[in-house]
Design a protein around this motif. Sequence first.
Motif, PDB file in Angstrom:
ATOM      1  N   ILE A  95      -3.610   8.122   6.357  1.00  9.69           N
ATOM      2  CA  ILE A  95      -3.074   9.622   6.575  1.00  9.69           C
ATOM      3  C   ILE A  95      -2.399   9.486   7.894  1.00  9.69           C
ATOM      4  CG2 ILE A  95      -3.579  11.658   7.032  1.00  9.69           C
ATOM      5  CD1 ILE A  95      -6.198  11.512   5.286  1.00  9.69           C
ATOM      6  N   SER A  96      -2.797   8.736   8.827  1.00 10.61           N
ATOM      7  CA  SER A  96      -1.767   8.725  10.028  1.00 10.61           C
ATOM      8  C   SER A  96      -0.772   8.076  10.063  1.00 10.61           C
ATOM      9  CB  SER A  96      -2.739   8.230  11.291  1.00 10.61           C
ATOM     10  OG  SER A  96      -2.743   6.836  10.829  1.00 10.61           O
ATOM     11  N   PHE A  97      -0.706   6.849   9.116  1.00  8.65           N
ATOM     12  CA  PHE A  97       0.720   6.098   8.843  1.00  8.65           C
ATOM     13  C   PHE A  97       1.672   7.125   8.099  1.00  8.65           C
ATOM     14  CE2 PHE A  97       0.840   2.515  11.386  1.00  8.65           C
ATOM     15  CZ  PHE A  97       2.188   1.879  10.825  1.00  8.65           C
ATOM     16  N   TYR A  98       1.044   7.651   7.195  1.00  5.10           N
ATOM     17  CA  TYR A  98       1.888   8.344   6.219  1.00  5.10           C
ATOM     18  C   TYR A  98       2.759   9.592   6.705  1.00  5.10           C
ATOM     19  CZ  TYR A  98       3.247  11.762   2.470  1.00  5.10           C
ATOM     20  OH  TYR A  98       3.848  12.530   1.640  1.00  5.10           O
ATOM     21  N   VAL A  99       1.800  10.501   7.725  1.00  6.68           N
ATOM     22  CA  VAL A  99       2.255  11.532   8.564  1.00  6.68           C
ATOM     23  C   VAL A  99       3.378  10.968   9.366  1.00  6.68           C
ATOM     24  CG1 VAL A  99       1.621  13.284  10.078  1.00  6.68           C
ATOM     25  CG2 VAL A  99       0.129  12.986   8.073  1.00  6.68           C
ATOM     26  N   THR A 107      -1.048  -1.497   8.971  1.00  3.06           N
ATOM     27  CA  THR A 107      -0.836  -0.651   9.997  1.00  3.06           C
ATOM     28  C   THR A 107      -1.106  -1.071  11.393  1.00  3.06           C
ATOM     29  OG1 THR A 107      -3.045   0.278   9.655  1.00  3.06           O
ATOM     30  CG2 THR A 107      -1.310   1.564   8.493  1.00  3.06           C
ATOM     31  N   GLY A 108      -2.326  -1.779  11.442  1.00  2.00           N
ATOM     32  CA  GLY A 108      -2.522  -2.504  12.917  1.00  2.00           C
ATOM     33  C   GLY A 108      -1.397  -3.416  13.277  1.00  2.00           C
ATOM     34  N   ALA A 109      -1.096  -4.289  12.321  1.00  2.14           N
ATOM     35  CA  ALA A 109      -0.173  -5.252  12.652  1.00  2.14           C
ATOM     36  C   ALA A 109       1.319  -4.836  12.976  1.00  2.14           C
ATOM     37  CB  ALA A 109       0.202  -6.419  11.503  1.00  2.14           C
ATOM     38  N   ILE A 114       0.769  -1.195  -0.036  1.00  2.31           N
ATOM     39  CA  ILE A 114       0.116   0.209   0.061  1.00  2.31           C
ATOM     40  C   ILE A 114       0.883   1.141   0.120  1.00  2.31           C
ATOM     41  CG2 ILE A 114      -2.141  -0.957   1.039  1.00  2.31           C
ATOM     42  CD1 ILE A 114      -1.020  -0.209   3.856  1.00  2.31           C
ATOM     43  N   GLY A 115       2.124   1.157  -0.166  1.00  3.67           N
ATOM     44  CA  GLY A 115       3.116   2.145  -0.342  1.00  3.67           C
ATOM     45  C   GLY A 115       3.506   2.922   0.680  1.00  3.67           C
ATOM     46  N   LEU A 116       3.138   2.306   2.003  1.00  5.79           N
ATOM     47  CA  LEU A 116       3.502   3.126   3.373  1.00  5.79           C
ATOM     48  C   LEU A 116       4.721   2.625   3.918  1.00  5.79           C
ATOM     49  CD1 LEU A 116       0.047   3.296   5.169  1.00  5.79           C
ATOM     50  CD2 LEU A 116       1.183   4.998   4.074  1.00  5.79           C
ATOM     51  N   TRP A 117       5.644   1.569   3.255  1.00  4.26           N
ATOM     52  CA  TRP A 117       6.829   1.319   3.890  1.00  4.26           C
ATOM     53  C   TRP A 117       7.590   2.842   4.024  1.00  4.26           C
ATOM     54  CZ3 TRP A 117       8.337  -1.736   7.305  1.00  4.26           C
ATOM     55  CH2 TRP A 117      10.076  -2.017   7.604  1.00  4.26           C
ATOM     56  N   PRO A 118       8.246   3.056   5.273  1.00  3.82           N
ATOM     57  CA  PRO A 118       8.623   4.362   5.366  1.00  3.82           C
ATOM     58  C   PRO A 118      10.192   4.421   4.783  1.00  3.82           C
ATOM     59  CG  PRO A 118       8.727   3.049   7.437  1.00  3.82           C
ATOM     60  CD  PRO A 118       7.728   2.505   6.618  1.00  3.82           C
ATOM     61  N   TYR A 119      10.736   3.290   4.558  1.00  2.00           N
ATOM     62  CA  TYR A 119      12.178   3.377   3.820  1.00  2.00           C
ATOM     63  C   TYR A 119      11.958   3.427   2.336  1.00  2.00           C
ATOM     64  CZ  TYR A 119      13.825   2.268   8.474  1.00  2.00           C
ATOM     65  OH  TYR A 119      14.001   1.936   9.803  1.00  2.00           O
ATOM     66  N   GLU A 120      10.794   3.310   1.655  1.00  3.10           N
ATOM     67  CA  GLU A 120      10.798   3.514   0.322  1.00  3.10           C
ATOM     68  C   GLU A 120       9.853   4.835  -0.068  1.00  3.10           C
ATOM     69  OE1 GLU A 120      11.461   2.652  -3.519  1.00  3.10           O
ATOM     70  OE2 GLU A 120      12.085   1.337  -1.677  1.00  3.10           O
ATOM     71  N   VAL A 156       6.167   5.146  -5.776  1.00  2.21           N
ATOM     72  CA  VAL A 156       5.469   4.966  -4.445  1.00  2.21           C
ATOM     73  C   VAL A 156       4.322   6.156  -4.346  1.00  2.21           C
ATOM     74  CG1 VAL A 156       5.688   4.823  -1.843  1.00  2.21           C
ATOM     75  CG2 VAL A 156       7.299   3.468  -3.381  1.00  2.21           C
ATOM     76  N   VAL A 157       5.023   7.203  -4.593  1.00  6.26           N
ATOM     77  CA  VAL A 157       4.006   8.382  -4.398  1.00  6.26           C
ATOM     78  C   VAL A 157       2.573   8.153  -5.416  1.00  6.26           C
ATOM     79  CG1 VAL A 157       3.915  10.875  -4.728  1.00  6.26           C
ATOM     80  CG2 VAL A 157       5.831   9.987  -3.922  1.00  6.26           C
ATOM     81  N   ILE A 158       3.065   7.687  -6.745  1.00  4.67           N
ATOM     82  CA  ILE A 158       1.966   7.575  -7.813  1.00  4.67           C
ATOM     83  C   ILE A 158       0.893   6.364  -7.203  1.00  4.67           C
ATOM     84  CG2 ILE A 158       1.303   6.756  -9.974  1.00  4.67           C
ATOM     85  CD1 ILE A 158       4.062   7.925 -10.762  1.00  4.67           C
ATOM     86  N   GLN A 159       1.809   5.453  -6.512  1.00  8.68           N
ATOM     87  CA  GLN A 159       0.837   4.343  -5.838  1.00  8.68           C
ATOM     88  C   GLN A 159      -0.209   4.885  -4.817  1.00  8.68           C
ATOM     89  OE1 GLN A 159       3.486   1.311  -4.029  1.00  8.68           O
ATOM     90  NE2 GLN A 159       1.685   0.065  -3.453  1.00  8.68           N
TER      91      GLN A 159
END
Length: 395
Positions: free
Chosen positions: A80-84, A196-198, A19-25, A30-33
Amino acid sequence: MIDVVDKYFSLNRTLLLIIGLWPYEKSKCVVIQMICIFCIVITCIIFQLTTLLTSKCTPDFIVKVLSIVIAFSSFIVKYISFYVNSETIKCLARQLHHIYNDLNDNGEIAIVERYGNNAKCYTIVFTIIFTTGLFSFVGLQLWADFKHTILSSNLSHSHELLIDTEYIIDEEKYFYLMFLHINMTIIIGCIIILATGAMLVAYLQHACGMFKIASYRIEKAINIYYSVSKNIKVQNEMLAHDDIVRAVDMHRKAMTFSTHLISSFEMSFMFLIVIGVLSLSLNIFRIFQVALIEHKIRKLFLNFLAASYCLLYMFMANFIGQQIIDCYNDVFATAYKAQWYKTSLYVQRLIIILLQRGNKNFGLRVGGLFIASIECFATLFNASMSYFTLMYSVR
């Protein structure tokens, strides 16, 4: 050297990458994703809300629409919370990396292994549960269409979506496009909640492991004090002193780690608590409404799925919070049970400082109103059932 991400968060990394939320990528792809995922979920919510403008808004219809819309809104909040807070996720991973690479005691390493494996088991079990639910949901829709198309090929039939939407296009002609859009939204949303929950559960499991290491160090310090002959009592006292200092330090790090995690996501957790209570009550009401009045079991499945996942998420969040409380309290229980009063005054002072900290309660506090625990889960569940009872009595 322990690579924390590779050893303990490999499956979490895969789920977040989807879902494009891995913070190291953070590449352009990924932005388009992320933009595509966000647009898919938002448009699905909008097309559901447009039915309130094009249809007669009876109370039952409003409940029918909002029961799904509110559940879908949790996807946006979590995303949004995970992205921020992507930097927070990286910062916490670095903290674990530094803490674990400073460990050289086999007992402490075993504790880390146990809680790291617990975190991986939670992620695997959650993945199985969510995957089973998604396959069942999509399969139910495809089977209904297959049954009408193949087994009743001589009869014409109209396609019907399980969710009321208004796409302002020919629904019969573009049915499979709408079907794809809705199911993609549900699949993406479930992966968002799962990933995100896991990840949060995995981090909190490691926080529990840090509290357990603090308990282990206290117990070890007291045992060291009595383990060797009195001829080297001074040396034992120094070793006991060092272990207690290290126990206090690990205890502080565990508290800081947990507090940092919760404070970073505090606002989103407040929204999720409200969404969870409303979604659970609306979907339970909708289940009773469909079962007792409409008698359309096929339409009941989505609300049952939403209510089940909402209840599971609410329970697991508070269950992990209860584990944090128990592990925190176990540090002081270990200190109390140990014969600290027979040690030297120097060691006693250190232990008393630690025991004094135990007079203050600690938990995963959200907004100063909720402390994640089994008691909090019961409170939220009772609130949901109260709202359901109210709606059912005035329907």
